[in-house]
Design an enzyme around this catalytic site. Structure first.
Site, short mmCIF file in Angstrom:
data_model
loop_
_atom_site.label_atom_id
_atom_site.label_comp_id
_atom_site.label_asym_id
_atom_site.label_seq_id
_atom_site.Cartn_x
_atom_site.Cartn_y
_atom_site.Cartn_z
N LYS A 1 6.96 -0.63 6.99
CA LYS A 1 6.33 0.67 6.77
C LYS A 1 7.45 1.69 6.61
O LYS A 1 8.34 1.78 7.46
CB LYS A 1 5.45 1.03 7.97
CG LYS A 1 4.74 2.34 7.85
CD LYS A 1 3.86 2.56 9.07
CE LYS A 1 3.11 3.86 8.99
NZ LYS A 1 2.23 4.04 10.16
N GLY B 1 0.86 5.60 0.97
CA GLY B 1 0.24 6.75 1.60
C GLY B 1 0.90 8.02 1.11
O GLY B 1 1.72 7.99 0.19
N GLY C 1 0.82 -1.20 0.00
CA GLY C 1 0.00 0.00 0.00
C GLY C 1 0.85 1.24 0.00
O GLY C 1 2.06 1.19 0.25
N MET D 1 3.10 9.90 2.57
CA MET D 1 4.51 10.06 2.92
C MET D 1 5.36 8.81 2.71
O MET D 1 6.57 8.88 2.81
CB MET D 1 4.63 10.49 4.40
CG MET D 1 4.05 11.83 4.69
SD MET D 1 4.89 13.16 3.84
CE MET D 1 6.52 13.04 4.55
N ASP E 1 -5.51 7.47 17.90
CA ASP E 1 -6.03 7.47 16.53
C ASP E 1 -6.71 6.14 16.24
O ASP E 1 -6.60 5.58 15.15
CB ASP E 1 -4.89 7.71 15.53
CG ASP E 1 -5.40 8.04 14.14
OD1 ASP E 1 -6.54 8.53 14.01
OD2 ASP E 1 -4.66 7.80 13.16
N VAL F 1 4.14 0.85 2.25
CA VAL F 1 4.22 -0.35 3.07
C VAL F 1 4.51 -1.52 2.14
O VAL F 1 3.86 -1.67 1.11
CB VAL F 1 2.92 -0.61 3.87
CG1 VAL F 1 3.04 -1.89 4.68
CG2 VAL F 1 2.61 0.57 4.78
#
Length: 156
Positions: free
Chosen positions: A37, A17, A15, A19, A132, A22
């Site tokens: 990550k 994101g 995956g 920044m 979170d 992964v």
């Protein structure tokens, strides 16, 4: 795609994101499949120190926890502009995706909540506050085990 991060052999991208990425990788020293990550500090000129600090905070927060409902952190490192956290590879889907796709009975949803609560209680007893917690940050494994992930905003 990169092929190596530290000693880890990158197998595939899992995956991406804003920044970082992964990856699924292999630890050749102990023949274990892991997830890595990453965050690329080269793209974050503003706030670079904050991103790096938050990333290592995630490693410290989750790394001090050893519980069946919390992702296990194995290692952290730096490779050029990339910093990374190596953790257990979780073969499953996010709780968010699961809840969107499937209508599960109330009894199953209660069991899901109990598992999340067990992990959160364990973390709180060790002075780690996730901050979170949401379905996107919880993974459901094929055997129905739940794993809390993404401790980037955690407070110790």
């Amino acid at each position: 795609m990169i092929s190596q991060l530290g000693r880890y052999e990158v197998v595939r991208e899992l995956g991406q994101g804003a920044m970082g990425v992964v990856y699924q990788a292999k630890d050749p020293l102990i023949d274990r499949v892991v997830a890595i990550k990453t965050i690329n500090l080269g793209i974050a000129q503003e706030g670079k120190e904050e991103y790096e600090g938050r990333f290592y905070q995630e490693a410290r927060a989750a790394g001090r926890l050893n519980h069946p409902n919390i992702v296990t952190i194995f290692d952290t490192g730096k490779n050029g502009d990339d910093i990374y956290i190596t953790m257990e590879f979780i073969d499953g889907i996010s709780l968010k995706r699961y809840l969107e796709r499937y209508r599960s009975p109330l009894k199953e949803r209660v069991e899901i909540m109990k598992s999340i609560c067990r992990g959160v209680i364990y973390a709180h007893e060790r002075h780690v506050i996730h901050r979170d917690l949401k379905p996107a940050n919880v993974m459901l494994l094929k055997d129905r085990t739940l794993k809390i992930m993404a401790f980037g905003l955690a407070k110790i």
